[in-house]
Write an enzyme that holds these catalytic residues in place. Structure first.
Site, PDB file in Angstrom:
ATOM      1  N   ASP A 115       0.805  -1.220   0.000  1.00  0.00           N
ATOM      2  CA  ASP A 115       0.000   0.000   0.000  1.00  0.00           C
ATOM      3  C   ASP A 115       0.841   1.276   0.000  1.00  0.00           C
ATOM      4  OD1 ASP A 115       0.898  -0.519   2.607  1.00  0.00           O
ATOM      5  OD2 ASP A 115      -1.065  -1.191   3.263  1.00  0.00           O
ATOM      6  N   GLU A 153      -9.710  -1.999   5.457  1.00  0.00           N
ATOM      7  CA  GLU A 153     -10.324  -1.719   6.745  1.00  0.00           C
ATOM      8  C   GLU A 153     -11.577  -2.592   6.931  1.00  0.00           C
ATOM      9  OE1 GLU A 153      -8.623  -0.190   8.761  1.00  0.00           O
ATOM     10  OE2 GLU A 153      -8.169   1.898   8.302  1.00  0.00           O
ATOM     11  N   ASP A 180      -7.390  -2.669  14.214  1.00  0.00           N
ATOM     12  CA  ASP A 180      -8.809  -2.898  13.910  1.00  0.00           C
ATOM     13  C   ASP A 180      -9.014  -4.139  13.018  1.00  0.00           C
ATOM     14  OD1 ASP A 180      -7.873  -2.037  11.458  1.00  0.00           O
ATOM     15  OD2 ASP A 180      -9.198  -0.291  11.322  1.00  0.00           O
ATOM     16  N   HIS A 198      -7.283  -4.830  10.160  1.00  0.00           N
ATOM     17  CA  HIS A 198      -6.988  -4.691   8.729  1.00  0.00           C
ATOM     18  C   HIS A 198      -5.715  -5.433   8.336  1.00  0.00           C
ATOM     19  CE1 HIS A 198      -4.792  -0.670   9.716  1.00  0.00           C
ATOM     20  NE2 HIS A 198      -3.865  -1.537   9.396  1.00  0.00           N
TER      21      HIS A 198
HETATM   22  C1  F6R Z   1       1.432  -1.636   6.099  1.00  0.00           C
HETATM   23  C2  F6R Z   1       0.095  -2.197   6.193  1.00  0.00           C
HETATM   24  C3  F6R Z   1      -0.649  -2.244   7.480  1.00  0.00           C
HETATM   25  C4  F6R Z   1       0.215  -2.492   8.736  1.00  0.00           C
HETATM   26  C5  F6R Z   1      -0.645  -2.451   9.984  1.00  0.00           C
HETATM   27  C6  F6R Z   1       0.176  -2.668  11.235  1.00  0.00           C
HETATM   28  O1  F6R Z   1       1.936  -1.756   4.786  1.00  0.00           O
HETATM   29  O2  F6R Z   1      -0.403  -2.619   5.209  1.00  0.00           O
HETATM   30  O3  F6R Z   1      -1.635  -3.253   7.403  1.00  0.00           O
HETATM   31  O4  F6R Z   1       0.838  -3.733   8.604  1.00  0.00           O
HETATM   32  O5  F6R Z   1      -1.302  -1.232  10.052  1.00  0.00           O
HETATM   33  O6  F6R Z   1       1.034  -1.578  11.422  1.00  0.00           O
HETATM   34  P1  F6R Z   1       2.163  -1.602  12.538  1.00  0.00           P
HETATM   35  O7  F6R Z   1       3.137  -2.640  12.121  1.00  0.00           O
HETATM   36  O8  F6R Z   1       2.783  -0.238  12.495  1.00  0.00           O
HETATM   37  O9  F6R Z   1       1.505  -1.932  13.829  1.00  0.00           O
END
Ligand code: F6R
Length: 260
Positions: A67, A143, A136, A138
């Site tokens: 992303d 989401e 959450d 995702h």
């Molecule tokens: C990042 C992504 C997100 C993160 C998730 C966890 O490319 O796609 O799904 O993996 O938000 O983020 P952290 O590792 O910062 O807790």
């Protein structure tokens, strides 16, 4: 799902890096799906170490990131392109032409998303996809209530995700509202998935993902439908799993011949 409960994030990151390294040594042209965020940073550090000290080469690999924030230029300090350069790409031997990250400045976002899907297919699909887990539920930036069949597209972040990611920006308000993300259907086509989750903050979401119903309200729960998923946890992230002793038992008694 294989649930691997490790003593700490460093151990999980080493194991995940060893898995990727074995894949790349077996198949130097491997296609890797990569994630950003805090979770994979130690994994990337270990890959860099393996590159420098143990001749692990990425020169024939191709990468696709999950992303990117819509509206951010690749050089923006909060962009995922910049994150990847800092935490991995600048320190390994992957040619720039083999790196793919959605373009936050794409003028025609639907066309760009379709081209991203085509590029993944053209590379032969993703051999191993690294995932973190949003608090959450995702994966990528899919989401809650995202279609479980979704493809690469624009998504609106929840306020919770924006707050979680505010640490990478000068203020919470400057976290973009929109992202371009691989879809859940795109992620599910990867041949193998390694999801990392660390810390007590993720424990309830990990339990919902592993032991709850498959539901678009917890997008990561769809991974229950994927045949090759490793969920690498530290003890706090595993603390709300009802069957954690069983997962330990399975891992400890894994047949010696059974590969990752
Ligand atoms: C990042 C992504 C997100 C993160 C998730 C966890 O490319 O796609 O799904 O993996 O938000 O983020 P952290 O590792 O910062 O807790």
């Amino acid at each position: 799902m294989e649930i691997v409960i490790t003593p700490d994030p460093a151990a999980a990151s080493r194991q995940a890096a060893a898995y990727l390294a074995a894949l790349v040594r077996r198949n130097p042209g491997a296609v890797l799906g990569l994630a950003t965020g805090s979770t994979p940073v130690a994994l990337y550090r270990e890959l860099i170490r393996l590159h420098r000290e143990e001749q692990l080469s990425f020169s024939r690999c191709t990468t696709f990131n999950l992303d990117e924030y819509a509206g951010l230029a690749p050089g923006h300090p909060g962009s995922y392109r910049r994150f990847m350069d800092e935490h991995l790409f600048a320190s390994i031997d992957i040619p720039a032409s083999r790196i793919h990250i959605p373009d936050g400045l794409a003028a025609d976002i639907p066309a760009h998303c379709a081209a991203y899907e085509q590029a993944i297919a053209g590379a032969g699909g993703i051999d191993a996809q690294i995932l973190g887990l949003g608090s959450d539920g995702h994966i990528g930036f899919n989401e809650p209530t995202s279609s479980l069949a979704s493809r690469t597209r624009i998504k609106t972040l929840t306020e919770r995700t924006r707050a979680d990611n505010a640490r990478h920006f000068s203020s919470a308000q400057s976290v973009p509202q929109h992202v371009i993300t691989m879809g859940i259907g795109t992620i599910m086509e990867a041949r193998a998935i390694v999801l990392l989750a660390f810390g007590e903050k993720k424990a309830a979401t990990v339990a919902a993902m592993v032991e709850g119903p498959v539901t678009a309200l917890v997008p990561a729960s769809v991974l229950q439908m994927h045949p090759v998923v490793k969920v690498m946890l530290d003890e706090p992230a595993a603390s709300q799993l009802r069957r954690r002793e069983y997962y330990r038992h399975v891992f400890d008694h894994k047949p010696a011949w059974q590969q990752w």
